[in-house]
Design a protein around this motif. Structure first.
Motif, short mmCIF file in Angstrom:
data_model
loop_
_atom_site.label_atom_id
_atom_site.label_comp_id
_atom_site.label_asym_id
_atom_site.label_seq_id
_atom_site.Cartn_x
_atom_site.Cartn_y
_atom_site.Cartn_z
N ALA A 509 0.82 -1.20 0.00
CA ALA A 509 0.00 0.00 0.00
C ALA A 509 0.86 1.25 0.00
N ASP A 510 0.49 2.20 -0.87
CA ASP A 510 1.03 3.55 -0.74
C ASP A 510 0.25 4.23 0.38
N PHE A 511 0.94 4.84 1.31
CA PHE A 511 0.25 5.43 2.45
C PHE A 511 0.70 6.86 2.69
N GLU A 512 -0.12 7.55 3.46
CA GLU A 512 0.20 8.89 3.92
C GLU A 512 -0.07 8.95 5.41
N ILE A 513 0.88 9.51 6.16
CA ILE A 513 0.73 9.64 7.61
C ILE A 513 0.85 11.12 7.97
N ARG A 514 -0.10 11.62 8.73
CA ARG A 514 -0.03 12.96 9.30
C ARG A 514 0.08 12.81 10.80
N THR A 515 1.15 13.35 11.37
CA THR A 515 1.41 13.16 12.79
C THR A 515 2.01 14.44 13.37
N PRO A 516 1.76 14.68 14.65
CA PRO A 516 2.43 15.83 15.29
C PRO A 516 3.95 15.71 15.16
N THR A 517 4.61 16.81 14.91
CA THR A 517 6.05 16.79 14.71
C THR A 517 6.78 16.26 15.93
N THR A 518 6.19 16.45 17.10
CA THR A 518 6.82 15.95 18.32
C THR A 518 6.87 14.42 18.35
N SER A 519 6.00 13.75 17.58
CA SER A 519 5.98 12.28 17.55
C SER A 519 6.69 11.71 16.33
N LEU A 520 7.30 12.57 15.50
CA LEU A 520 7.84 12.15 14.22
C LEU A 520 8.89 11.05 14.36
N TYR A 525 10.56 5.35 13.49
CA TYR A 525 11.11 4.10 14.02
C TYR A 525 10.14 2.94 13.77
N GLU A 526 8.85 3.17 14.01
CA GLU A 526 7.86 2.11 13.77
C GLU A 526 7.80 1.73 12.29
N LEU A 527 7.92 2.70 11.41
CA LEU A 527 7.92 2.40 9.98
C LEU A 527 9.13 1.57 9.59
N ASP A 528 10.26 1.90 10.16
CA ASP A 528 11.47 1.13 9.88
C ASP A 528 11.33 -0.31 10.37
N GLN A 529 10.70 -0.49 11.53
CA GLN A 529 10.48 -1.83 12.06
C GLN A 529 9.54 -2.64 11.18
N ASN A 530 8.63 -1.96 10.50
CA ASN A 530 7.67 -2.62 9.61
C ASN A 530 8.17 -2.72 8.17
N ASN A 557 -2.54 -3.25 11.97
CA ASN A 557 -2.94 -2.55 13.20
C ASN A 557 -2.13 -1.27 13.41
N PHE A 558 -1.60 -0.72 12.32
CA PHE A 558 -0.74 0.45 12.47
C PHE A 558 -1.50 1.67 12.96
N GLN A 559 -2.76 1.80 12.57
CA GLN A 559 -3.55 2.96 12.99
C GLN A 559 -3.65 3.02 14.51
N SER A 560 -3.84 1.86 15.15
CA SER A 560 -3.92 1.83 16.62
C SER A 560 -2.60 2.25 17.25
N SER A 561 -1.51 1.77 16.67
CA SER A 561 -0.19 2.15 17.18
C SER A 561 0.04 3.65 17.01
N LEU A 562 -0.40 4.19 15.87
CA LEU A 562 -0.21 5.61 15.61
C LEU A 562 -1.01 6.46 16.58
N TYR A 563 -2.23 6.02 16.89
CA TYR A 563 -3.03 6.75 17.87
C TYR A 563 -2.29 6.83 19.22
N ALA A 564 -1.70 5.71 19.61
CA ALA A 564 -1.00 5.67 20.90
C ALA A 564 0.23 6.58 20.88
N ILE A 565 0.99 6.51 19.79
CA ILE A 565 2.22 7.30 19.69
C ILE A 565 1.92 8.79 19.66
N SER A 566 0.88 9.16 18.88
CA SER A 566 0.59 10.58 18.66
C SER A 566 -0.48 11.13 19.60
N LYS A 567 -0.87 10.33 20.58
CA LYS A 567 -1.90 10.74 21.56
C LYS A 567 -3.21 11.11 20.86
#
Length: 829
Positions: A509-520, A525-530, A557-567
């Motif tokens: 999948a081609d994906f796009e992630i929008r996240t707070p810069t503080t969580s970048l 790191y999670e993307l590298d692990q995947n 289940n990346f969306q759940s992980s992203l929610y946790a990382i980015s609050k």
């Protein structure tokens, strides 16, 4: 009034951009409707489905039409929600132009870019309409900058001063004309737009009917007039639940009662939303619905048209249906097949071992819609298992395969060659038959069978990116049917797959992630692990944007992980899905545990015949037994046919088996020995009449071992059990059936009929015997059906045999019914 142009346009957009409102405004401005409906008022012309009005979204593609300044416009409204992207994509193949709607409040969204990529793939000229300008906080200049940056630098505001200079820069030819004489020839603008070298942009509000007239004027002005051939051609882009096939005519004409793909068209319908009118002729450029062609399928090319390419947007997650306790999969299977006919993207499958039904879905909303449709259609509330990744398979090199199907009284042999194709090519079927006297009818039957959804030999996943070349086949005058060719063709493909190296494909999948810069840093790191490939895009002090590509199975289940990382502030969006070879093929195949040689529904071997019975030959021995053998002469492949002869004793035994003689008759030697040459020759098959079974009901009850004891205790129960058994049998065999009960001694009987599907239940009237009724029934039906009469009453045998019917004894029918019902129970089909 003669029409200038026929133009088919599609309205495409991210959800809530206002597609349906835009179409309502077009219909209103063209005076097709007197009042424009609204989605929020649930009175729009095209969102007439119950779930669409409840959810206030478009779920199913629909069509309407109107006239605009002497041009006929066909409009297809497509779903905007990402879960129904496959429905949207199927409509693209019939468009002359597309209108991409942008919500002025949001600008270009990730799904908007996905749609843009689809339009690019199908090379569709595109207009951009920026809607909801009346409530937007973004300026016109900001929105144009967003379009130029995320879609194309050649998006041109058609109401802006200085647009001529921008149009002149589209290509060298336009620039030459503009610099020499200050003109921009319309024909050159039309051709450049058709090549997607520039994209007109309009702004407005569909709800307030602002900008709609200018948009329609632009479409009718800048669209090239299509020159259609006189030869018939069409594309099937939709089939609804009623079985109506919607087509775009791309050449010639079509009238009711004409034959298309071997089927006679009953009606041709011109649709206006939910309503339609019958037309006596459809011509090139029309969008119409066909009634009376049940074998047509979505994506099929008719006449000179080829089948549609494999979809760019496909579901890549597979779910199993969870059924309530006590409900068997056989109960809802027919309805599920009906759903799959109208939406082939469901990839419906029945799994023999687990007795479960699986299907592919895009997301939660589609799952909820499907759940509701099944409940409305069957009364059964289903659930879904946790989704798992849907793999596909292809081949690494060319492979030759042969399929042979020859149980007693059947015969067919098919030869194919498989070639690998580039990624995204799908399945291509090519007729390269080398047998000169193989009839066109037989060839078409084989080609139809090769369009079957073939399964791979690594994990049993669907195969793709393969060209299937049909090169030779053989049949027999008396013993070959379309189903025999289907069996042989599918075995030939599986045989070829078994012989070569297969490649496991998994979805990326081609994906796009929008996240707070503080969580970048944590997200990276999670993307590298995947094991994802990624890059940081437009970012600011507050939010960062990451684009990338990764295996879907690792991002379940990346969306759940992203929610946790980015609050809770991060958002993960999957865009287009593409299949590529899996680097972990060996472990994934081992995990699947699939045995291709044990898959009875998709066999790799063939069936041959000897001594009056069929026997199975495994895939690695098939070529030693095949009847057509290729010979290489002068760089061309020809075939020699092996002729088989059997001895007198074997011929006599086979004939006796076919004639139904009993054991005592077999002991009587014939006066003359018969020499039989059972050689196989290619001949044209005449169309067969449907089969009708006529049953003497009471004769069966008192003859069947499974019923006669029950009849002594509870006669009504015995009769119902007989009717159930016959009903199941005729349903599985797909034949007509009459069950006749003798009521001639009952003075109160006036005769009556009842129906259970295709089974007719007859109680004769007073003074009329079942024998007399059956004799008359045979006389009335003999021209329409191949008749089989089940009775052990010898008095009517001569009569029915003289009229061409076949007789079946009560014991033989009981054996067939019980055996068939057992097979149906075990295999469903």
């Amino acid at each position: 009034m003669e029409l200038k142009k026929k133009i088919t346009i599609g309205i495409l957009a991210h959800v809530d951009a206002g597609k349906t409102t835009c179409i309502e405004s077009m219909l209103y401005k063209s005076h097709t409707i007197k009042k424009a409906g609204r989605v929020d008022h649930r009175d729009s012309a095209l969102d007439y489905d119950g779930q669409e009005r409840e959810r206030k979204i478009t779920i199913y593609a629909k069509q309407t039409r109107f006239a605009w300044k002497e041009n006929e416009i066909f409009v297809i409204d497509t779903p905007g929600h990402i879960d129904f992207s496959t429905e949207m994509e199927r409509s693209l193949q019939v468009l002359d132009a597309a209108i991409l709607l942008i919500n002025a409040q949001d600008g270009v969204q990730s799904h908007t870019e996905t749609i843009w990529n689809c339009l690019q793939r199908y090379k569709i000229p595109t207009w951009v309409f920026v809607n909801k300008m009346d409530i937007s906080f973004q300026s016109r200049q900001d929105l144009m900058a967003d379009l130029e940056r995320r879609l194309s630098a050649n998006c041109i505001d058609m109401e802006e001063e200085g647009r001529e200079e921008k149009l002149a820069m589209v290509n060298d030819e336009l620039l030459t004309h503009y610099t020499e004489d200050g003109t921009l020839p319309l024909s050159l603008l039309q051709e450049a737009l058709c090549r997607r070298e520039w994209f007109p942009v309009y702004f407005g509000s569909a709800l307030k009917h602002e900008g709609i007239e200018a948009l329609l004027d632009s479409i009718t002005t800048y669209t090239l007039e299509t020159s259609y051939p006189k030869e018939f051609g069409a594309r099937v882009f939709k089939i609804n639940e009623e079985g109506i096939a919607f087509i775009k005519m791309t050449g010639g004409t079509l009238s009711p009662k004409e034959v298309v793909e071997g089927e006679k068209i009953d009606q041709i319908r011109a649709y206006q939303g939910e309503k339609y009118t019958l037309v006596q002729q459809a011509s090139a450029g029309d969008i119409v619905g066909l009634k009376g062609a049940p074998s047509l399928r979505i994506g099929q090319g008719l006449g000179f048209e080829n089948d549609q390419k494999e979809s760019l947007l496909n579901a890549c997650l597979e779910y199993e249906l969870l059924l309530p306790e006590g409900v068997d999969a056989v109960t809802i299977w027919p309805f599920c097949e009906k759903l799959a006919k109208s939406d082939p993207g469901l990839e419906l499958a029945y799994h023999e071992r687990s007795k479960t039904i699986s299907l592919s879905l895009m997301g939660e909303v589609q799952k909820e819609v499907l759940q509701r449709r099944i409940e409305e259609g069957t009364g059964i509330r289903v659930g879904f298992t946790q989704g798992k990744v849907l793999f596909k398979e292809t081949i690494a090199s060319q492979s030759y395969g042969v399929g042979h199907f020859e149980p007693l009284r059947h015969y067919a042999e098919v030869h194919v060659v498989l070639d690998p194709l580039p990624a995204g090519s799908g399945i291509q079927i090519v007729n390269e038959n080398k047998i000169e006297n193989l009839s066109l009818g037989w060839q078409q039957q084989i080609l139809n069978a090769l369009r079957y959804a073939h399964k791979g030999v690594l994990t049993g996943a669907p195969v793709t990116d393969i060209k299937i070349r049909f090169i030779a086949a053989k049949g027999n005058l008396k013993h070959t049917s379309a189903q025999d060719f289907a069996q042989a063709a599918r075995r030939a493909v599986r045989h070829a797959l078994r012989k070569t190296k297969s490649v496991l494909l998994e979805p990326y999948a081609d994906f796009e992630i929008r996240t707070p810069t503080t969580s970048l840093s944590r997200v990276l790191y999670e993307l590298d692990q995947n094991k994802a490939e990624f890059a940081i895009g437009d970012s600011d002090e507050e939010m960062s944007v990451i684009t990338g590509k990764g295996a879907v199975r690792l991002f379940m289940n990346f969306q759940s992980s992203l929610y946790a990382i980015s609050k809770g502030r991060g958002r993960f969006t999957m865009r287009s899905i593409a299949y590529a070879p899996s680097p972990e093929q060996e472990s994934l195949v081992e995990q699947a545990g699939y045995d291709p040689d044990a898959d009875l529904r998709h066999p790799t071997g063939s069936v041959f015949c000897a001594q009056g019975s069929g026997y199975f030959v495994p895939w690695d021995e098939v070529e030693e037994h095949m009847h057509l053998h290729p010979l290489e002469t002068h760089n061309e492949t020809t075939y020699r046919s092996v002729r088989f002869k059997v001895g007198d004793e074997e011929a006599r035994r086979v004939f006796e088996m076919q004639s139904g003689r009993n054991q005592k008759e077999k002991q009587v030697q014939p006066k003359k020995k018969v020499k039989a040459d059972l050689s196989f020759e290619e001949v044209k098959i005449e169309p067969r009449k449907p089969t009708c079974l006529i049953v003497d009901g009471y004769n069966m009850i008192y003859s069947w071992a499974s019923l006669k004891e029950l009849a002594r205790v509870d006669y009504d129960s015995a009769r119902e059990r007989l009717l159930d058994a016959i009903s199941n049998y005729q349903g599985y065999k797909d034949i007509e059936a009459y069950v006749v009960f003798d009521a001639y001694r009952r003075k109160e009987s006036v005769g009556r009929n009842a129906h259970r599907g295709k089974m007719n239940i007859v109680f004769t009237k007073y003074g009329q015997t079942a024998d007399a009724y059956i004799e008359k029934l045979v006389h009335d039906l003999k021209k329409k059906y191949t008749l089989i009469v089940a009775t052990s009453d010898g008095l009517i045998q001569n009569s029915i045999l003289a009229q061409g019917a076949t007789r079946l004894s009560a014991r033989e029918l009981e054996s067939r019914v019980m055996r068939t019902n057992q097979i149906a129970f075990e295999h469903l089909k």
